[in-house]
Motif scaffolding. Structure first.
Motif, mmCIF file in Angstrom:
data_model
loop_
_atom_site.group_PDB
_atom_site.id
_atom_site.type_symbol
_atom_site.label_atom_id
_atom_site.label_comp_id
_atom_site.label_asym_id
_atom_site.label_seq_id
_atom_site.Cartn_x
_atom_site.Cartn_y
_atom_site.Cartn_z
ATOM 1 N N ASP A 67 -51.245 -136.699 2.672
ATOM 2 C CA ASP A 67 -50.579 -137.958 2.327
ATOM 3 C C ASP A 67 -49.991 -137.933 0.916
ATOM 4 O OD1 ASP A 67 -53.041 -137.903 1.110
ATOM 5 O OD2 ASP A 67 -53.555 -139.987 1.533
ATOM 6 N N HIS A 112 -43.288 -141.017 -2.687
ATOM 7 C CA HIS A 112 -42.507 -141.799 -1.728
ATOM 8 C C HIS A 112 -43.309 -141.976 -0.436
ATOM 9 C CE1 HIS A 112 -38.820 -141.741 -4.060
ATOM 10 N NE2 HIS A 112 -38.925 -140.441 -4.209
ATOM 11 N N TRP A 113 -43.167 -143.119 0.182
ATOM 12 C CA TRP A 113 -43.811 -143.318 1.487
ATOM 13 C C TRP A 113 -42.971 -142.737 2.611
ATOM 14 C CZ3 TRP A 113 -40.718 -145.935 4.861
ATOM 15 C CH2 TRP A 113 -39.714 -146.758 4.318
ATOM 16 N N ASN A 114 -41.665 -142.567 2.361
ATOM 17 C CA ASN A 114 -40.759 -142.145 3.436
ATOM 18 C C ASN A 114 -40.346 -140.693 3.296
ATOM 19 O OD1 ASN A 114 -39.262 -142.565 1.140
ATOM 20 N ND2 ASN A 114 -37.575 -143.627 2.149
ATOM 21 N N ALA A 115 -41.290 -139.845 2.855
ATOM 22 C CA ALA A 115 -41.041 -138.411 2.750
ATOM 23 C C ALA A 115 -42.265 -137.679 3.273
ATOM 24 C CB ALA A 115 -40.756 -138.024 1.300
ATOM 25 N N TRP A 118 -44.700 -139.155 6.032
ATOM 26 C CA TRP A 118 -44.495 -140.596 6.197
ATOM 27 C C TRP A 118 -45.835 -141.338 6.264
ATOM 28 C CZ3 TRP A 118 -39.963 -143.795 7.599
ATOM 29 C CH2 TRP A 118 -38.756 -143.163 7.276
ATOM 30 N N ALA A 120 -48.482 -143.794 4.062
ATOM 31 C CA ALA A 120 -48.495 -144.696 2.909
ATOM 32 C C ALA A 120 -49.262 -144.056 1.758
ATOM 33 C CB ALA A 120 -49.137 -146.026 3.290
ATOM 34 N N SER A 134 -42.939 -147.371 -4.610
ATOM 35 C CA SER A 134 -43.872 -147.315 -3.488
ATOM 36 C C SER A 134 -44.881 -148.455 -3.567
ATOM 37 C CB SER A 134 -44.622 -145.976 -3.490
ATOM 38 O OG SER A 134 -45.478 -145.891 -4.620
#
Length: 679
Positions: A67, A112-115, A118, A120, A134
């Motif tokens: 994560d 980043h949450w969107n890398a 994905w 959190a 974030s």
């Protein structure tokens, strides 16, 4: 080597003897492939080992958990698949006599949450992180168990990979430091509140790491000496933290850094550019050295050799990190040991490396195009068959590099320069307020050209007749560009940024600067004029001024512009200029509404890059074998140029740098290196 003995002295770190006191800190150049350290990444560090460095740390911010991947292209140590790559890495670096460690970390909310996967981001508390924007979730009990185990397994993989040690990233607002800092830890349970509670997680991680790797493996920690953050840890707080870490007996060295990366301004301080003095945060490491018996390392704009030597000699640090300096020249130590300090290409602090990483996803040095391209580009130019006559025109960065490389290949080189000094456009850029250090790029090239025996002809205008009189085999035109004010009706009424910076035109009382280039030129010129008392407005068609300036330099420009009251207006395009009495009217059009508005001003300055100076090229083209054509397949394949389009021609003709198109210093030098290395 007299004056640098302190840097060349070996150092004993636990059971490991480092051959000198120079190191490269953990950083990510963006070279991993799918998180794995493959050949490109390995060769980048091998070059430093070839160049004599004592210790190089790779894998900056390497992810221990699934994560925390892909915040800025770092590698992963979260899976066993990395072990064979670590082994190859270790074999390569050890084969050249250097020690190798990996920095491991969990980024926490600094991601980043969107890398990546994905997932959190996690953090001590659910506080939004400004830079990556974030929204992390607060860690639960199972997160502590999971991430603690992940640190231990990552350390095990590094040991099995044959590394000499690891460095735990307990700084830079990574997860562990987020727990330490009261600015980011608002918990009220056993991991929040008192400093003892806030440090609990870091001790749990240390325990698990030592359980996995044993007592003999080297484990260090990178810790901030001062967070430089409101409500964060002060220098005194950080000393208390470092003492507590040292008392565990589980850490073998402290790598002292400074600051944090919570926002753009903080990033610019964390990666100090040429606007900062040398070694601006060495005092933090010195304080740690005085407060602990642990070996102390430090990095932070130490690119001057004398400063680095004094830092060790005077006892401020045990090892001095010259990380960005090794991007500019990975052979620093070897050159010092050989008594050739003048041949060291010193880092000028342009921070192009950092800006490329954060913008394009990979580190590149503004003046050393071989850095990160070791698979195809040489750091050391080997003599070739030589014997050819090479004429180079223009002694800016492209022309100087073309002359240097051509001469080192064994060719006879004549370098024409119309001006009375070398440097080209770099001399103009260096006139801006805090960018004088850029002159170091061409100052080094000038010295190397002279040392290589190039026939340097200053104040010599190169005509087609003068060039052909030299009976050249190869002609390289590095004639640069001329300022482009853009195809704007009334542009003849405007000045260029060159006019202002060279002193050809004095800044007026009120100035509108239209920047349709978006790089350093416009912002630098605005600073220059405002420092001389002008009231300046920058208008730009982009959504903000300086859109092409990288993230570690942009905040410095903004600081200077705001302090001087410069107005920055985005989304406006200059469409025409006309005179009204003794003043000018600049007509600006909104890029989105298409509505027009006017500015009445004393002066308009336009920045639109450059246009090639190509008259000489077209005069010479009919007399060349290749008619000026560049064989791109050969260029990209690393083969000599061999096109013959005109059998009646008498030489090969090439253009490099801004003589081709408006670009930057790195592109100009790279053009010349990859072309001329095959002459």
């Amino acid at each position: 080597m007299a004056g640098y003995e302190a840097l060349l002295t070996p150092f004993r770190l636990k059971h490991l003897t480092l051959r000198n006191r120079v190191m490269s800190t953990g950083h990510t150049p963006g070279y991993p492939v799918d998180g794995m350290p493959l050949e490109r990444y390995r060769l980048y560090h091998e070059e430093k080992a070839k160049g004599g460095i004592g210790l190089t740390i790779f894998g900056g911010s390497s992810a221990v958990s699934p994560d925390c991947r892909a915040a800025f292209g770092q590698m992963t140590v979260a899976e066993d698949a990395v072990i064979p790559h670590l082994q190859a890495f270790a074999d390569g670096v050890h084969g050249h006599g250097a020690a190798l460690m990996c920095q491991i970390s969990h980024m926490g909310r600094h991601a980043h949450w969107n890398a990546g996967n994905w997932l959190a981001p996690v953090a001590p508390s659910a506080l939004r992180e400004p830079w990556h924007r974030s929204h992390p979730r607060a860690m639960e009990d199972w997160d502590f168990r999971r991430i603690t185990r992940d640190f231990g397994q990552a350390a095990r993989r590094c040991k099995e990979g044959g590394l000499d040690g690891i460095e735990l990233s307990y700084s830079g607002t990574h997860l562990i430091a987020q727990f330490w800092s009261p600015a980011t830890n608002k918990r009220t349970d056993s991991h929040g509140g008192s400093l003892e509670n806030r440090m609990r997680f870091s001790f749990e991680v240390l325990d698990e790491v030592r359980r996995q790797v044993g007592d003999d493996f080297i484990v260090g920690a990178r810790i901030s000496g001062d967070e430089l953050m409101e409500d964060g840890l002060s220098a005194a707080d950080c000393l208390e933290v470092i003492r507590a870490v040292g008392r565990t007996g589980m850490v073998d060295f402290i790598d002292v850094m400074h600051g944090n990366t919570i926002d753009y301004r903080a990033l610019a301080v964390l990666m100090p550019n040429m606007s900062f003095p040398q070694a601006p945060f060495l005092h933090l490491a010195s304080a740690v050295k005085a407060a602990t018996d642990l070996p102390v390392f430090h990095a932070g704009r130490i690119n001057d050799l004398a400063t680095a030597a004094r830092a060790v000699e005077e006892g401020h640090v045990d090892l001095v990190a010259m990380t960005r300096a090794h991007m500019a020249d990975p052979h620093i130590v070897a050159k010092l040991a050989a008594g050739r300090p003048e041949d060291v290409r010193e880092c000028v602090g342009a921070n192009y490396c950092i800006d490329r990483l954060l913008g394009a996803g990979e580190v590149q040095c503004i003046q050393s195009p071989a850095t990160g391209r070791e698979q195809t580009m040489p750091h050391t130019i080997e003599r070739g068959r030589g014997g050819r006559r090479v004429v180079v025109v223009g002694a800016g960065p492209a022309g100087l590099e073309a002359a240097r490389v051509s001469a080192l290949r064994g060719n006879g080189v004549v370098l024409f320069e119309a001006g009375e000094e070398t440097g080209g456009q770099v001399n103009i850029a260096a006139r801006a307020t805090w960018r004088e250090s850029l002159s170091g790029v061409t100052r080094w090239l000038d010295g190397q050209v002279r040392k290589a025996g190039v026939d340097l002809r200053l104040g010599a205008e190169a005509t087609a007749e003068a060039i052909m009189a030299e009976a050249p085999d190869i002609v390289v035109l590095a004639t640069g560009g001329r300022p482009n004010k853009g195809a704007i009706p009334g542009a003849e009424l405007a000045a260029s940024t060159w006019d202002i910076l060279t002193g050809a035109v004095e800044p007026a009382e009120s100035v509108l600067l239209f920047d349709d280039n978006g790089d350093h030129q416009g912002m630098s010129c605005a600073e220059f004029m405002s420092a001389r008392g002008s009231r300046v407005e920058i208008a730009a068609p982009e959504r903000y001024a300086g859109v092409e300036v990288g993230l570690s330099n942009w905040p410095i420009h903004l600081r200077e512009l705001y302090q001087r009251g410069v107005v920055m207006t985005p989304d406006l395009r200059l469409v025409r200029i006309y005179a009204e009495g003794n003043r000018l009217v600049a007509v600006l059009r909104n890029e989105y509404t298409l509505e027009e508005e006017e500015r009445i001003t004393d002066q308009v300055v336009c920045e639109h890059g450059t246009l090639p100076r190509d008259e000489l090229y077209f005069a010479l083209r009919p007399h060349s074998w290749n008619l000026g054509e560049l064989d791109l397949d050969a260029l990209l394949g690393g083969r000599p140029q061999a096109l013959v389009n005109n059998p009646e021609g008498s030489f090969q003709l090439f253009r490099v740098g801004d003589a081709v198109a408006s670009r930057n210093i790195h592109a100009a030098i790279y053009d010349s290196l990859r072309l001329c290395k095959d002459f």
